[in-house]
Design an enzyme around this catalytic site. Structure first.
Site, PDB file in Angstrom:
ATOM      1  N   ASP A  59      -0.937  -2.841  13.819  1.00 54.71           N
ATOM      2  CA  ASP A  59      -1.658  -3.330  12.635  1.00 54.71           C
ATOM      3  C   ASP A  59      -1.323  -4.792  12.390  1.00 54.71           C
ATOM      4  OD1 ASP A  59      -3.340  -3.280  10.471  1.00 54.71           O
ATOM      5  OD2 ASP A  59      -1.859  -2.408   9.095  1.00 54.71           O
ATOM      6  N   ARG A 108       0.798  -1.208   0.000  1.00 54.92           N
ATOM      7  CA  ARG A 108       0.000   0.000   0.000  1.00 54.92           C
ATOM      8  C   ARG A 108       0.837   1.266   0.000  1.00 54.92           C
ATOM      9  NH1 ARG A 108      -0.849  -1.233   5.695  1.00 54.92           N
ATOM     10  NH2 ARG A 108       0.315   0.262   6.971  1.00 54.92           N
ATOM     11  N   TYR A 109       2.200   1.115  -0.019  1.00 54.90           N
ATOM     12  CA  TYR A 109       3.039   2.303   0.119  1.00 54.90           C
ATOM     13  C   TYR A 109       2.944   3.214  -1.083  1.00 54.90           C
ATOM     14  CZ  TYR A 109       4.855  -0.422   3.937  1.00 54.90           C
ATOM     15  OH  TYR A 109       4.967  -1.156   5.063  1.00 54.90           O
ATOM     16  N   GLY A 110       2.542   2.676  -2.231  1.00 55.51           N
ATOM     17  CA  GLY A 110       2.356   3.540  -3.376  1.00 55.51           C
ATOM     18  C   GLY A 110       1.264   4.556  -3.144  1.00 55.51           C
TER      19      GLY A 110
END
Length: 481
Positions: A395, A296-298
């Site tokens: 998380d 999800r870092y994009g």
């Protein structure tokens, strides 16, 4: 009878003894009046030493008492006379006084001979009318004057001048050769010595080192290219399990793969992974061949920054924590990509693994124990040279847990992690307002009653999420969710 008297006129009887006929002799000296010849009954050659200077004379004598006394004079250390009869019989006569003490022989030998006057050939501007001169020494010289060669021959009348000039060593511009004896410089030919370094020699001296340097440089370039090719072939064929990432090939990192860099550098300093400056250029050192997955870092830049910050400031080296190598930003296809380079585990996440695999009780316990070990390592603060603060994951879920080939698991994704420093009681929450996945959230997080200034609250949230990952079924077996 008259004819015999004419033929024998040179042997007429005078005072009871025969008188010799007149003959031509060589005349050499100040007493000579008519050129270099004279006429007399006796020819003589004499050598006289006066104040260290030898003077030679040649001429004629009458056959009288004075002439006969002169020819009969015994040689001494300062004077010697030699007489002869015959046409020009004294031409090639060379005398040297004999004796001891202060004789000519004892006054330096060669010096006395050097001070004897000789007739020399004279050529050049120094000669007035005749092509002959007299002096202690004859010479032949060659001089470069205004680019032209000037030949000269002559004699030195001053002894000191001849001594200094004749001892001058030859040079590229002048040469002088001296000799002793009658007309000794007649057939003398002098030549200037060759220059030490001609134009050809200088060209060779300058060009040779340049050519050698070029050849050595070419050979060195070929050798280094060959070595580089061999190293690149070795790097591409190497597939070590630890630290090697499928799809990432080192392109500009010399002879080190990412595994080599990790082995040598990831434990240096206070953080983990490669040195920070190396990380900031890693995107230019590797090439992405194949994309096997996306995180999800994009879309979540803050999570990427947070995880990079934690890995660079905290030493996280544990078998149940995902190994970190480097992180970097790169621009591809007019878009910014956030790279997080870690160890690669081909089994994938625990969520994906459970979709295709069935576990027995022993495997479940092994996985649960490894996950708990990783959570415990994060929660505990370590003091000393290998210190690390206490960390709460926030998380924890099956998609953030990776499965290793040995059946154990390791915890990944620290983008929402919280750090606590016991000595200062500082709680570093970061600047990311996001929270974890709702399915794994504790009730206090859902109803927003969690104490955000208490680190123990975040640890309890991790334990709640761990319970959901490692639940208990009614049959008493561990269930991985």
């Amino acid at each position: 009878m008259d004819a015999p008297l004419v033929l024998l006129s040179d042997v007429e009887v005078s005072a009871g003894r025969p008188v010799l006929r007149e003959q031509q002799c060589v005349c050499d000296g100040a007493h000579c009046r008519h050129g270099q010849r004279c006429t007399g009954q006796h020819c003589f050659s004499s050598l006289t030493l006066t104040d260290g200077v030898a003077t030679q004379h040649k001429g004629c004598l009458r056959d009288d008492q004075e002439g006969r006394d002169t020819c009969a004079m015994a040689p001494s250390s300062t004077h010697v006379v030699k007489c002869c009869q015959g046409h020009l019989c004294n031409m090639n006569v060379s005398l040297q006084a004999s004796g001891k003490g202060d004789s000519l022989d004892t006054i330096g030998g060669g010096e006395a001979r050097a001070r004897e006057e000789h007739e020399c050939v004279c050529e050049g501007s120094l000669c007035e009318t005749l092509n002959r001169c007299r002096g202690h020494q004859c010479f032949s010289s060659l001089t470069v004057n205004a680019g032209s060669l000037l030949y000269q021959k002559g004699c030195f009348k001053v002894y000191e001048q001849s001594t200094l000039t004749c001892k001058t060593p030859p040079s590229p511009d002048q040469i002088v050769e001296c000799c002793y004896g009658h007309l000794c410089n007649m057939n003398s030919t002098v030549q200037l010595p060759l220059s030490h370094y001609s134009v050809t020699t200088l060209a060779i001296v300058i060009a040779a080192p340049i050519i050698v340097l070029i050849l050595l440089s070419a050979i060195a370039i070929l050798v280094f290219r060959r070595i580089h090719q061999n190293q690149m072939e070795r790097l591409t064929s190497r597939d070590a399990e630890y630290g090697t990432i499928d799809g990432l090939i080192a392109s500009n990192v010399g002879d080190s793969t990412l595994a080599d860099l990790l082995d040598h550098s990831c434990t240096s300093g206070s953080g983990s992974g490669l040195p920070f400056l190396v990380q900031r250029t890693v995107a230019r050192q590797i090439t992405l061949n194949e994309c096997v997955g996306k995180g999800r870092y994009g879309k979540d830049e803050k999570s990427w920054f947070r995880e990079t910050e934690i890995y660079n400031t905290v030493l996280l080296r544990h078998e149940n924590i995902l190994g970190f190598i480097a992180s970097d930003m790169t621009s591809r296809n007019s878009s910014t990509q956030l790279w997080l380079i870690t160890h690669y585990y081909e089994m994938g996440s625990l969520y994906d693994y459970l979709q295709i695999s069935t576990l027995d009780a022993l495997s479940c316990l092994r996985m649960a124990l490894s996950i708990a070990s990783g959570v415990s390592y994060l929660h505990v603060e370590i003091f000393g040279t290998q210190a690390k603060p206490a960390i709460a994951h926030r998380d924890l879920k099956s998609k953030n847990i990776l499965v290793k080939k040995n059946g154990q698991c390791c915890i990944a994704d620290l983008g929402l992690a919280v750090m606590h420093f016991q000595d200062t009681n500082e709680l570093d929450v970061g600047n990311n307002p996001k929270v974890g996945t709702k399915r794994y959230m504790a009730p206090e997080v859902l109803d927003d009653s969690i104490q955000m200034d208490c680190f123990e609250s975040f640890k309890r949230v991790d334990i709640w999420a761990l319970g959901w990952c490692c639940g208990r079924s009614p049959g008493g077996l561990s269930v991985m969710v």
